[in-house]
Design an enzyme around this catalytic site. Structure first.
Site, PDB file in Angstrom:
ATOM      1  N   HIS A   1      43.051  -4.689  41.052  1.00 59.98           N
ATOM      2  CA  HIS A   1      41.479  -4.517  41.434  1.00 59.98           C
ATOM      3  C   HIS A   1      41.012  -4.944  41.467  1.00 59.98           C
ATOM      4  O   HIS A   1      40.312  -4.358  40.183  1.00 59.98           O
ATOM      5  CB  HIS A   1      41.617  -3.802  42.474  1.00 59.98           C
ATOM      6  CG  HIS A   1      41.076  -3.754  43.945  1.00 59.98           C
ATOM      7  ND1 HIS A   1      39.322  -3.746  43.627  1.00 59.98           N
ATOM      8  CD2 HIS A   1      41.081  -3.416  45.179  1.00 59.98           C
ATOM      9  CE1 HIS A   1      39.268  -3.887  44.803  1.00 59.98           C
ATOM     10  NE2 HIS A   1      40.162  -4.036  45.550  1.00 59.98           N
TER      11      HIS A   1
ATOM     12  N   ARG B   1      42.087 -11.130  44.865  1.00 58.08           N
ATOM     13  CA  ARG B   1      41.876  -9.722  44.240  1.00 58.08           C
ATOM     14  C   ARG B   1      42.860 -10.800  43.242  1.00 58.08           C
ATOM     15  O   ARG B   1      42.134 -11.041  41.802  1.00 58.08           O
ATOM     16  CB  ARG B   1      43.028  -8.625  44.719  1.00 58.08           C
ATOM     17  CG  ARG B   1      42.058  -8.248  46.081  1.00 58.08           C
ATOM     18  CD  ARG B   1      42.510  -6.640  46.455  1.00 58.08           C
ATOM     19  NE  ARG B   1      42.259  -6.350  47.516  1.00 58.08           N
ATOM     20  CZ  ARG B   1      42.853  -4.830  47.950  1.00 58.08           C
ATOM     21  NH1 ARG B   1      43.900  -4.238  47.704  1.00 58.08           N
ATOM     22  NH2 ARG B   1      41.734  -4.936  49.205  1.00 58.08           N
TER      23      ARG B   1
END
Lengths: 252, 667, 229
Positions: free
Chosen positions: B267, B338
């Site tokens: 992330h 992401r």
């Protein structure tokens, strides 16, 4: 590595039946960037290496939302800072040389399992007594936008729903009352149209279960609100008082 | 090697699910009462499945390792949940959600599953609202949406920065309602330590009562694993401390194939590592990228000065800033998926432009958002010629309303005010797209064992879009499994309760006990975390954001060494028959030490780059992931053969009928 | 164990506490108002006139029974709360900073109430018992200028003793702290909590908690100092 030295006075208790006691520990090389739990990790790492039993404590997400971590730190639930849980408490809040007491939540309804770990199953049982809207899973419900909800009500419901069920309210309350926890759940549903049909039975049943669990009585001291990591307001307790009064007076 | 059959129903993609539902077997209400189902895990998938199955009439036993089912890690999801409702009227549809999810996953997911996910997404929102989940609303009282990475529409429903919490508490309330009715028997502080397979079918589990240490046998006609992802194999991740692979790994050893284990999501917006003491990483919701701009200095000397503490971000002139996402991906800008955002951050930091002491951080800056919102507010409040201070003040109020809790969290952890100084962020392990292989019915290769949510290899391919994990967990638990499981348990209506005194249960319990004894008999010197940290470092360096064949081979060797060292030198204090958190950790880390090797092996096998799996050898000239659809448009499903690292690969070919494979572009 | 009946649930106990508390507060208003008649400083004529009315009016005499019932309910309810709340925490903290999150008087309502009760027994012994002719009577004090029985003279005599005056002032202090929590708390218990009015309620509570005890304390003090004759 940091350079803080601290004296910890920690409650040790082998199991539910054992008699516990406060035990002193010295820790050094504590960095101010550590969280309180990371400081305990450092201590536990040393205890294991020294052949001692590490200190048991509940924790999981370590980002302040799961509600697992507890700890009565330096005389207060979740430690000295407001609106955060123990896992979010960082050592920069303490000074080199501090003596810090660490105890489990104290309440008859939260019996100690081991060291700093307590059993908060009472909260689950209260929830099971009425903390829900009786709607089954179905793919053909009405559209989510079919019923507008005033933003203010929705926001207030959210404020109440933010409760993480950590039990700090009980730990802080001199009466060990669980009113803030119960009030938060009752309020969330009482404020939303979806929750209204069951509002009366919900209030009655959840309070009955709360009493059955052996929590103390609310006397409006207000410590719960101050110590709540999610800033749940006493307004919710007043709302529960209203809801319950109405339910009690009108029940058949 | 064999080719796996996913049992995807025939017919046009938009009809598959409804046709399938119409034709699979049902169990009548009276017979449901004679079917027992075990659900392991109480996150979004587990709680929603357990509650739904109990409502239907099945007898459910629900297990979680936490002290309460309300604490499963779904609770930590911040940003939101996607649904193709098209409330903002920006052109969204089931097709577009399907398309975005499939493309976001770099065309490595099963098309029919992804479609179904998009198809049921709208029902999830209806269900949650009916449960009293307080989603964000606008002033008209209707539900509000925001946008998330990888999409050009606003389809994300949210509840401030605590969407996962509110959805989980909704599912938990449904679960508790069934507990109150006695239809679900709840076993918290219980950890599944083995799957029991009888005559080729999953018939129960061995669970350890984490308070007493007692090993318990639980029989059932079907077992559901809803046990989440295995990101903690990296030691540092955004997962909860207790998140683990153990249940899934034990099932793997009992015959369930592990699919695409190397697909890991890193992330992009997490709080950077501050030191060796760090126990976990904290995510800053992707929603921040709606308003925050990501940048590093343009000049290397500025970056150096910042790293040495001689300059601050605010000292760098606007022209000397490199908003690298906006530069590289003009049409999606800061809202690229992401994997793309993470790799871009790593690329800048590797080139020396990082903005903290370790050089592993980039700025996420809200200054321009504060100014933009401030001007807007000034207009709304009819303030003519507002001063810059007034604009800032008004703008900060808006930003605080939107992201206040995240900003507070950041300040608590970092000790720096993000309204004044730009946030520093760095990618961190967050989610695992890989997991146990399941067919269209969510059944694993062990008949009677189903896998839901993050634990299965699922619908996200090689990369998951933001706000899709919550969607998948609830889709599986509320709207998919409760239908598909009937088809299987329909054969069991006359079976009667599963006996737990059979040889299979005895054997499984014995093997669990022997392993626990082995931990205590090792009598080593090093705590469990010591090995976990070493494993995590290897995984991050060799099997992290960028991988190459040489590194992966080295990684496998290193993991083997750590594993041998672990079994020779680990110290587990205390006793087996008590609450023993070190013992719990030891069991989990032992499994991670085997999984880690398989992840490297899988990454090594996949000679292409796709989504979260980036092999340095396979990239375009601009440094984008280079897929090889000719040779790798398949799911790699690994079968355990008795030894770690000796898994055998099976394939599920990925066929795309509804859309054409193309290179993923966010430019 | 679930609690049923008149003192049933924790919340019903709470409502009783609030209702009896507000009722006792209303009594305090009447009591302080009438006793303040001594400040006419007319040798107790006005005061005795009111005292006579209160002592002889049928409605008032009936209300006196209700008042005692309310008081007893308040005390019994309080004792039950105190006992249950103590039992709810069998093992106490070794170290707790209660002042960081709450006021000492909010936590000490039981003790403050007990002090007030002790004071009340003394107070009733001084005035109520003789004026109702239970033990002794007002006869020895003769009649006042208007020819009524002279409760005022009894007051003058009782408050000539400095120890008694101190006890009364301390009693008023206890009352002050008790009211400071109790007034506000009663509203909260009945669910009357609204951001718009909370400030007003809190102000009234604080004002009441100060004015009434000060008024009461002024009586023994001013009599002892001879301001009132």
């Amino acid at each position: 590595m940091g350079n803080m030295k601290l004296t910890l006075k920690i409650w040790r208790q082998a199991d539910a039946k054992a008699k516990g006691a406060m035990v002193d520990y010295q820790v050094s090389d504590i960095s101010e960037d550590m969280s309180f739990l990371e400081m305990l990790d450092v201590l536990n790492d040393r205890l294991v290496r020294e052949g001692q039993e590490p200190i048991a404590f509940d924790h999981d997400c370590r980002e302040g939302i799961c509600g697992a971590c507890s700890l009565f730190i330096d005389g207060r639930p979740h430690g000295p800072s407001r609106h955060i849980t123990t896992c979010q408490l960082h050592m920069r809040k303490f000074k080199d040389g501090d003596v810090i007491h660490v105890e489990p939540w104290r309440a008859g309804a939260f019996p100690v399992i081991k060291d700093l770990v307590v059993d908060r199953g009472a909260f689950d049982r209260i929830q099971a007594a009425g903390g829900f809207v009786s709607v089954n899973t179905m793919g053909n419900l009405v559209d989510a936008n079919a019923q507008p909800i005033p933003k203010l009500d929705s926001d207030k419901a959210f404020d109440a729903a933010a409760c993480i069920g950590c039990g700090a309210c009980v730990a802080a309350c001199p009466n060990s009352s669980a009113m803030l926890f119960v009030a938060a759940k009752v309020s969330q549903y009482a404020l939303l149209p979806q929750g209204r049909p069951e509002a009366k039975t919900r209030a009655l049943n959840m309070v009955e279960q709360m009493d059955t669990e052996g929590f103390g009585n609310c006397t409006n001291i207000g410590a719960c609100e101050i110590e709540c990591p999610k800033d749940i307001s006493l307004e919710n307790i007043a709302r529960l008082n209203r809801e319950y009064l109405g339910a009690e007076l009108s029940k058949e | 090697m064999s080719i796996l059959d996913a049992k995807v129903p025939a017919g046009p993609i938009e009809r598959k699910w409804s046709e399938h539902k119409d034709h699979i077997r049902l169990v009548n209400p009276a017979n449901k009462r004679s079917i027992d189902i075990i659900v392991v895990g109480t996150g979004l998938a587990g709680a929603s499945a357990a509650a739904s199955l109990a409502e239907m009439g099945y007898n459910v036993k629900s297990f979680c390792y936490q002290d309460s089912s309300r604490r499963a890690h779904s609770i930590a999801a911040q940003g939101g949940i996607n649904a193709a409702k098209n409330y903002p009227n920006d052109g969204d549809s089931v097709y577009r959600l399907f398309y975005d999810t499939l493309k976001g996953g770099d065309y490595r997911s099963r098309e029919a599953n992804t479609w179904r996910l998009a198809e049921v997404s709208a029902s999830i929102i209806d269900q949650c609202v009916a449960q009293g989940v307080p989603f964000a609303r606008d002033y008209g009282g209707l539900l509000d949406n925001r946008s998330f990475g990888g999409a050009q529409v606003s389809r994300t429903f949210y509840a401030r920065g605590q969407t996962g919490q509110q959805l989980l508490l909704g599912a938990y309330s449904a679960l508790m309602r069934q507990v109150g009715k006695g239809k679900v028997k709840m076993y918290d502080r219980h950890e599944m330590l083995d799957l029991v397979v009888v005559e080729g079918k999953a018939r129960g589990i061995i669970a350890r009562n984490l308070v007493t240490g007692e090993l318990e046998r639980h029989g059932a006609h079907a077992v559901l694993l809803c046990t989440g992802g295995y990101g903690n194999v990296f030691f540092l991740s955004t997962n909860a401390m207790g998140s683990n692979v153990t249940a899934a790994w034990k099932a793997h050893k009992r015959g369930a194939y592990m699919a695409n284990p190397c697909y890991t999501q890193i992330h992009p917006t997490c709080i950077p590592v501050s030191g060796d003491h760090q126990s976990k990483l904290t995510l800053m919701s992707e929603s921040l990228r709606n308003d925050g701009r990501i940048w590093v200095p343009k000049k290397l000397e500025d970056a150096k000065a910042i790293q040495e503490g001689k300059k601050k971000g605010s000292d760098i002139a606007e022209d000397d800033r490199d908003y690298y996402l906006e530069r590289r991906y003009p049409s999606f800008g800061n809202l690229v998926p992401r994997d793309v955002a993470s790799r871009a951050a790593k690329e800048r930091c590797d080139a020396g432009f990082g903005v903290n002491r370790t050089g592993e951080a980039v700025y996420l800056d809200f200054a321009s958002a504060i100014e933009r919102y401030g001007k807007m507010e000034a207009n709304v409040h009819h303030i003519d010629n507002p001063s810059p201070e007034k604009i800032r003040e008004l703008g900060m109020k808006v930003v605080s309303e939107k992201y206040g809790n995240l900003f507070d969290m950041y300040e608590n952890i970092v000790g720096e005010n993000p309204y004044v100084h730009a946030m520093k962020i760095y990618p961190a392990v967050h989610y695992t797209m890989g997991g146990l292989w399941v067919d269209y019915n969510l059944q694993s290769t062990v008949p009677g064992m189903y896998v839901l949510g993050e634990a299965n290899f699922s619908d996200h391919g090689a990369n998951r879009l933001g706000a899709s994990a919550l969607m998948q967990g609830l889709a599986d638990g509320y709207f998919i499994l409760p239908y598909t499981i009937a088809d299987y348990v329909a054969s069991d209506i006359r079976t009667g309760p599963i006996k737990t005194d059979t040889a299979e249960f005895v054997e499984a319990e014995k093997s669990v006990r022997e392993r626990i004894d082995k931990f205590f008999n090792t009598k080593g010197t090093e705590p469990v975390d010591h090995f976990h940290k070493r494993l995590g470092k290897v995984m991050w360096e060799k099997c992290g954001m960028a991988r190459n064949a040489k590194g992966l081979q080295e990684g496998i060797e290193e993991i083997r060494r750590i594993r041998d060292d672990f079994w020779a030198n680990v110290r587990v204090p205390g006793k087996p028959n008590e609450l023993n958190q070190e013992l719990e950790k030891a069991g989990r880390v032992a499994d991670f030490l085997e999984l880690g090797e398989l992840m490297c092996k899988d990454a090594l096998n996949r000679n292409e780059s796709c989504g979260g799996h980036f092999r340095e050898e396979y990239q375009t000239e601009e440094g984008e992931a280079l897929r090889d659809d000719e040779n790798f448009a398949y799911v790699a499903a690994w079968e355990w053969t008795g030894e770690p690292g000796k898994d055998v690969m099976h394939k599920e070919e990925l066929k795309f009928e509804a859309l054409k494979l193309s290179q993923r572009s966010y430019k | 164990m679930a609690r049923q009946g008149l003192f049933g649930s924790s919340l019903i106990k709470k409502y009783w506490m609030a209702l009896t508390g507000l009722f006792l507060i209303s009594f305090l208003v009447a009591h302080a108002g009438i006793n303040a008649m001594i400040f006419f400083n007319d040798g107790g004529v006005t005061f005795n006139e009111w005292a006579h009315f209160m002592g002889t009016n049928l409605i008032i005499r009936t209300m006196e029974i209700v008042l005692f019932a309310g008081l007893i309910l308040h005390v019994v309810d309080g004792l039950m709360l105190w006992r249950q709340n103590r039992a709810a925490r069998p093992v106490d903290y070794a170290f707790a900073k209660h002042n960081a999150n709450s006021k000492w008087y909010s936590r000490s309502m039981g003790i403050l109430g007990t002090l007030i009760l002790l004071f009340l027994i003394i107070h009733l012994w001084h005035f109520w018992v003789p004026s109702r002719n239970i033990v002794g009577s007002l006869e020895p004090y003769g009649s006042d200028a208007a020819g009524r029985e002279n409760l005022f003279a009894l007051m003058i005599e009782v408050f000539s003793n400095p120890v008694v005056v101190i006890v009364y002032v301390l009693g008023c202090f206890s009352l002050f702290w008790h009211l400071l929590h109790g007034f506000k708390s009663a509203f909260q218990s009945l669910g009357l909590n609204h951001r718009k009015y909370n400030g007003f309620i809190a102000f009234c509570g604080a004002a009441f908690s100060i004015i009434v005890p000060v008024l009461f304390a002024a009586m023994p003090v001013s009599m002892y100092l001879g301001w009132i004759k």
